[in-house]
Design an enzyme around this catalytic site. Sequence first.
Site, short mmCIF file in Angstrom:
data_model
loop_
_atom_site.label_atom_id
_atom_site.label_comp_id
_atom_site.label_asym_id
_atom_site.label_seq_id
_atom_site.Cartn_x
_atom_site.Cartn_y
_atom_site.Cartn_z
N MET A 191 77.96 -14.25 18.29
CA MET A 191 78.24 -12.84 17.62
C MET A 191 79.74 -12.76 18.02
O MET A 191 80.08 -11.36 18.43
CB MET A 191 77.47 -11.75 17.92
CG MET A 191 76.04 -12.13 17.24
SD MET A 191 75.86 -11.85 15.74
CE MET A 191 74.66 -13.09 15.23
N HIS A 229 84.02 -10.98 21.40
CA HIS A 229 82.44 -10.94 21.11
C HIS A 229 82.55 -9.58 20.48
O HIS A 229 83.17 -8.45 20.99
CB HIS A 229 81.67 -10.80 22.29
CG HIS A 229 80.35 -11.01 22.04
ND1 HIS A 229 79.52 -10.10 21.68
CD2 HIS A 229 79.57 -12.25 21.86
CE1 HIS A 229 78.32 -10.77 21.18
NE2 HIS A 229 78.32 -12.00 21.33
N HIS A 230 81.73 -9.53 19.34
CA HIS A 230 81.52 -8.45 18.51
C HIS A 230 81.05 -7.20 19.43
O HIS A 230 81.22 -6.05 18.98
CB HIS A 230 80.72 -8.51 17.41
CG HIS A 230 81.24 -7.79 16.15
ND1 HIS A 230 81.23 -6.57 16.09
CD2 HIS A 230 81.57 -8.49 14.82
CE1 HIS A 230 81.68 -6.00 14.90
NE2 HIS A 230 81.75 -7.13 14.00
N ALA A 231 80.30 -7.48 20.49
CA ALA A 231 79.76 -6.32 21.11
C ALA A 231 81.11 -5.79 21.88
O ALA A 231 80.64 -4.55 22.34
CB ALA A 231 78.63 -6.76 22.20
#
Lengths: 470, 470
Positions: free
Chosen positions: A12, A130-132
């Site tokens: 992700m 990272h998309h988080a």
Amino acid sequence: MFLYGESREQMMHVAGMLPFTPAPDSSPDHLRELMNELRTGATAQSPWNLKLRTPDLLWNPLQSWVEEPNVDLEYHVRRSALPTPGDERELGILVSRLHGHHVDFHRPPWEMHLIEGLERGRFAWYLKIHHALVDGYTAMQVLINALSPDPDERDRPLFFSVPPKPRAIRPPTVAPEGGDPANPAGDPAAGARGINYPELLAAVREQYGASKTVVRALMNVVQSSRSGDHELVSPLEAPKCLLNARISKSRRFATQSLPIDRLRVLAKAANGTLNDVVLALSGGSLRTYLLEQNALPATSLIAMLPVAVRAKDDTGGGNALGAILATLATDIDDPAERLARIVTSTTRAKQQLQGMSKAAIMQYSALLTAPSMLQMIPSTAGHLRPTFNVVISNVPGPERALYFRGARLEAAYPMSIPVHGQALNITCNSYAGMVCFGFTGCRDSVPHLQRLAVYCGEALADLEHAVLGA
Amino acid sequence: MFLYGESREQMMHVAGMLPFTPAPDSSPDHLRELMNELRTGATAQSPWNLKLRTPDLLWNPLQSWVEEPNVDLEYHVRRSALPTPGDERELGILVSRLHGHHVDFHRPPWEMHLIEGLERGRFAWYLKIHHALVDGYTAMQVLINALSPDPDERDRPLFFSVPPKPRAIRPPTVAPEGGDPANPAGDPAAGARGINYPELLAAVREQYGASKTVVRALMNVVQSSRSGDHELVSPLEAPKCLLNARISKSRRFATQSLPIDRLRVLAKAANGTLNDVVLALSGGSLRTYLLEQNALPATSLIAMLPVAVRAKDDTGGGNALGAILATLATDIDDPAERLARIVTSTTRAKQQLQGMSKAAIMQYSALLTAPSMLQMIPSTAGHLRPTFNVVISNVPGPERALYFRGARLEAAYPMSIPVHGQALNITCNSYAGMVCFGFTGCRDSVPHLQRLAVYCGEALADLEHAVLGA
């Protein structure tokens, strides 16, 4: 959500591929000198110094971000080089490979690769986040902040050393509705941020008040589908397609950049938006590609588009973030007719949203796209009928050329996230008079992915010929 | 075992780093031409076409190898390039990074990287193979088969296209016991294969008949330890050390190559073996390194060495595979005294093994080293006292120079497997008059690992000065 989805095959992280033309007076060793800067005291500012509290238990409900006091910048910033001839193909191979590796969750989840050896002494950055940690839109804003419109500015720090500006992480202000049709209200901002599922789902949980409107809207969508009204696309329409397969952990990436003015002329001629033209080019490219693979579904592919619309209850400048489904008209051979069909489809879908409150828009979008989350579970991917066939986002970027210490950013290509059931992602950035397309796909499920980029360029010429008679 | 151990941080692949000097008449594009060969019909022969039956369930007790009919050679064979200046340091950084990525178990678990951009037009291969597919020794044999002693041979296929020869996967025949002290019976073969735990454990389960001898031998070891006889090293002696920490997923790799003749002279002078000198150089290097880190334990580090010895019940030419523990004498400052202590320690340990049957040797070795397997479980690593501090293997290689289509193999550096509790691995190859050391470690637990390689070279000069008065 983005941590839950992480697995051996699903990674992700988003990325940007950023080719530069060096400053005319630059030293041949300028990338080495940049690395030396890191070794002599560069710092990592928030959020680039944040790591997960429990990296070995990603799904921990008490997961949170903690500061890493000793960021190992020599780990995060890396030099690479292209093998000869250093052309676009070799660059694509290298960044595809880099995009297929997980970030290390024991560290702040980002990497910057300085790539040398491009033709004519050029270099590129590959920046993975990272998309988080941050969404693609915020990352783009931070990156833009780290560049300069002034080619003569030579002391700009690397982006992770720039202290955070609160301004940089707010969504941009929004153009008035019904403004420039080639730059419609809100679309770009939402496209840029991608679908923010946690936000959507939180809205669904917390704001039941909007439910009636939403149910009515969904009933509209489903009924229009049953009554043969195909202008309003429902989640029941997407055909099975090779794009909706399980994925492996390897990636392919291809790029295309097209002059934004040519797209705007077409948007105006078709009484549509820039986004509509992006969809038409994507649809044309996918039609050619799938025909060649002998895999074109009889009915049209359906795209999911993140959009932002002004809600009827919103008196401020803010936009609600939502998702719509639109046809790509891949069942139609004539490019002009395809564009017209797309314009009708997106117009109807946005009208649907514009009558809702902000809460209702989010709730509606979550329901519309939620079945697709099931596709992310490996055992169901490729078995369930997809809700949509491909996600297409359009990210707004700066209109002026940007520089890093005199090196000119040539283009800004976004790399996004294929998941099980969505083996291809198309994301576009506008930058300095161009629309930069990034096609990110699974190496195995989407063979010869680079042809999509080629066909996308051809689709523009075909569309101009059909619409403008050029 | 090697599949069981695989995790986010522990990657059970071995590799070789192989620098080449190109043929004088080679085209500047010869690596590109090699890739073009792949695209036009190269094949993958066994075992290079085997993949796991259940890649998503590595520990499946019914796990097995199946043939992959369509090996995507463009995935397995990759081109890379070094950033400037293309020196040993940049090469080390690149292969460290490559070594820190998992193999994809959905494909045959190996990769070959063709690296260009080394100084003076040189290139290198980085060849990664999962230990579950072949052990390091077999891989080395296959590779050697794929090279040629003839610099004029120009049509040799790439190693994965060479049909398997049964001869290549048998262990080599063994020199008679008590032969050349600088090339002792069997040691190299065992070192090459590494410790074959499954084989050892199977032997333990199946052959209880040897138990009495083994218990007696173990009692010997433990009693000699209690009575202050430190010549025979017991599993109770290894001190706590930074080398026995948990590891991250990132690697560092450093190399050193030393003339084998200089090591042989020292071995002879000390009445020891080539292996003893390798241990003395490793011990000297580790002592300097740990002193500098202010982390030298008061008692000596203990090395585990895979060895092969002729069992007393073995009348054929075969050797039993075992493991011994030996001191590295890192508590001793004088290099000559350190080597003498090591010679005594390995001699005693091998005498211990030589009195046993083949089954007993394997059983004994398994018991001796078994506690270390507990260290591979993340929660215990760094808490239990280590059974030994570092694994040091010595792999025999070809004595003559080898070529690939006229390009001369300069050296053959082995890269091995750090695990939780064993953050550093030292493996050596002999090749064409040199001993090539590969230091593979965890990037985070073993800081400045490259200094070990530098200190190893300095240790040779120190040892010569002390032993030979040179």
